[in-house]
Design a protein around this motif. Structure first.
Motif, mmCIF file in Angstrom:
data_model
loop_
_atom_site.group_PDB
_atom_site.id
_atom_site.type_symbol
_atom_site.label_atom_id
_atom_site.label_comp_id
_atom_site.label_asym_id
_atom_site.label_seq_id
_atom_site.Cartn_x
_atom_site.Cartn_y
_atom_site.Cartn_z
ATOM 1 N N GLU A 19 60.314 -1.320 17.735
ATOM 2 C CA GLU A 19 59.966 -2.068 18.933
ATOM 3 C C GLU A 19 58.649 -1.583 19.526
ATOM 4 O O GLU A 19 57.827 -2.379 19.991
ATOM 5 C CB GLU A 19 61.082 -1.952 19.975
ATOM 6 N N THR B 122 60.906 -11.906 20.470
ATOM 7 C CA THR B 122 62.273 -11.633 20.033
ATOM 8 C C THR B 122 62.762 -10.295 20.564
ATOM 9 O O THR B 122 63.889 -10.177 21.062
ATOM 10 C CB THR B 122 62.365 -11.657 18.499
ATOM 11 N N HIS B 123 61.927 -9.261 20.476
ATOM 12 C CA HIS B 123 62.319 -7.944 20.982
ATOM 13 C C HIS B 123 62.550 -7.982 22.493
ATOM 14 O O HIS B 123 63.483 -7.350 23.005
ATOM 15 C CB HIS B 123 61.254 -6.902 20.637
ATOM 16 N N GLU C 37 65.898 -9.590 23.041
ATOM 17 C CA GLU C 37 66.980 -8.677 22.673
ATOM 18 C C GLU C 37 67.182 -7.591 23.716
ATOM 19 O O GLU C 37 68.290 -7.074 23.881
ATOM 20 C CB GLU C 37 66.691 -8.054 21.311
ATOM 21 N N ASP C 38 66.123 -7.235 24.432
ATOM 22 C CA ASP C 38 66.226 -6.219 25.474
ATOM 23 C C ASP C 38 66.735 -6.786 26.796
ATOM 24 O O ASP C 38 66.835 -6.057 27.788
ATOM 25 C CB ASP C 38 64.864 -5.557 25.704
ATOM 26 N N PRO D 167 67.388 -13.606 19.482
ATOM 27 C CA PRO D 167 67.971 -12.280 19.195
ATOM 28 C C PRO D 167 68.803 -12.310 17.930
ATOM 29 O O PRO D 167 69.478 -13.297 17.622
ATOM 30 C CB PRO D 167 68.840 -12.015 20.437
ATOM 31 N N ASP E 109 72.859 -8.217 15.409
ATOM 32 C CA ASP E 109 73.131 -6.881 15.953
ATOM 33 C C ASP E 109 72.820 -6.818 17.442
ATOM 34 O O ASP E 109 73.531 -6.161 18.209
ATOM 35 C CB ASP E 109 72.318 -5.827 15.205
ATOM 36 N N ALA E 110 71.740 -7.478 17.861
ATOM 37 C CA ALA E 110 71.375 -7.466 19.274
ATOM 38 C C ALA E 110 72.426 -8.190 20.112
ATOM 39 O O ALA E 110 72.774 -7.745 21.216
ATOM 40 C CB ALA E 110 70.008 -8.114 19.477
ATOM 41 N N VAL E 111 72.933 -9.301 19.605
ATOM 42 C CA VAL E 111 73.978 -10.030 20.331
ATOM 43 C C VAL E 111 75.250 -9.186 20.425
ATOM 44 O O VAL E 111 75.899 -9.112 21.471
ATOM 45 C CB VAL E 111 74.263 -11.383 19.645
ATOM 46 N N HIS F 259 74.772 -6.565 23.020
ATOM 47 C CA HIS F 259 74.821 -7.173 24.349
ATOM 48 C C HIS F 259 76.269 -7.389 24.801
ATOM 49 O O HIS F 259 76.635 -7.075 25.940
ATOM 50 C CB HIS F 259 74.071 -8.505 24.323
#
Length: 276
Positions: free
Chosen positions: A95, A225-226, A229-230, A255, A258-260, A263
């Motif tokens: 990132e 996208t990053h 995701e944050d 996202p 893995d990001a979802v 979250h």
């Protein structure tokens, strides 16, 4: 273990190609730069190939240290910044690099020196339709500005390496150097050419002409996208990307699985109760 190149003479005195020999390491490399040199020394590749790889690997080192990499003649023999090799194990590294490299080139290339406000880390541009808009940057970019400006007080911020051809619009010519404004197309070409080995780490430097590097558009995609995701809000994503609608933004800010999952896990009521 380390890999050292071995050169031998074959039958008839013919020189065999270098091969690799595995030998124990005495101590781990103390810095990222030392790790790069150890890798290149033991890779069993030609000096010309090692030089190309060294440029790519040390460029990331300059970025990690938030310092501009030397260019032109100053690049030869320049000492990269020193930092622990463990820094490359930081889980946030992808990132960080994406944020450092991501460029709003279609906007930034329109910047003029007189429209910069380094103390506020922002610059003023004229958007489509004639409206005045602001772009913002982080500390790493701010450190590059003195080198780019080079004591100039007006004219385009980003310049080509040659004089502007006849017929170039006055606004796209630096009045102090006579050089032309760097176009998005040329910036895209330079970036793509210089990221071919980074985008294809298993390829041989001899095949560089047949490789495809990264694009500025892909970096823009990755940065959004990053941010998504944050957890960056949609209004903020729209403001940063300058998209006109959520429909156009959704093609970029997607996202990953893995990001979802992360979250959802962070907002699990049961997890919150356990952490009380």
């Amino acid at each position: 273990m380390a890999i050292e190149p071995v050169t031998e003479l074959g039958s008839g005195g013919a020189l065999r190609l270098p091969r690799a020999r595995v030998v124990p390491l005495s101590t781990p490399p103390a810095s990222y730069t030392a790790a790069v040199e150890r890798y290149l020394t033991g890779a069993g590749i030609a000096k010309s190939s090692a030089r190309i790889y060294r440029i790519s690997l040390t460029t990331w080192g300059w970025m990690l240290a938030s310092e501009p990499a030397p260019t032109g003649p100053a690049r030869r023999g320049a000492k990269p910044p020193v930092f622990p090799v463990a820094a490359i194990d930081d889980p946030t590294l992808p990132e960080v690099l994406a944020e450092l490299a991501a460029a709003r080139a279609d906007e930034v290339l329109c910047l003029n020196v007189e429209d910069l406000y380094p103390q506020d880390k922002r610059g003023k541009i004229t958007a489509k339709g004639g409206a005045t808009e602001w772009i913002h940057w982080q500390s790493g970019t701010a450190q590059l500005l003195p080198r780019l400006i080079a004591r100039r007080t007006r004219g385009p911020l980003f310049l080509t390496d040659r004089k502007a051809p006849a017929g170039t619009p006055t606004l796209d010519v630096c009045p102090e150097t006579g050089r032309a404004r760097l176009s998005y197309r040329r910036a895209e070409e330079i970036f793509e050419e210089n990221t071919r080995l980074l985008a294809d780490p298993l390829a041989s430097p001899e095949d560089i002409e047949d490789l495809d590097g990264w694009t500025l558009h892909r970096l823009r995609h990755s940065a959004l996208t990053h941010d998504a995701e944050d957890g960056t809000s949609t209004p903020m994503l729209l403001a940063r990307s300058r998209h006109a609608s959520v429909r156009s933004l959704e093609h970029y800010a997607r996202p990953g699985v893995d990001a979802v999952a992360r979250h959802v896990a962070e907002r699990d009521p049961a997890a919150r109760r356990r952490n009380r």
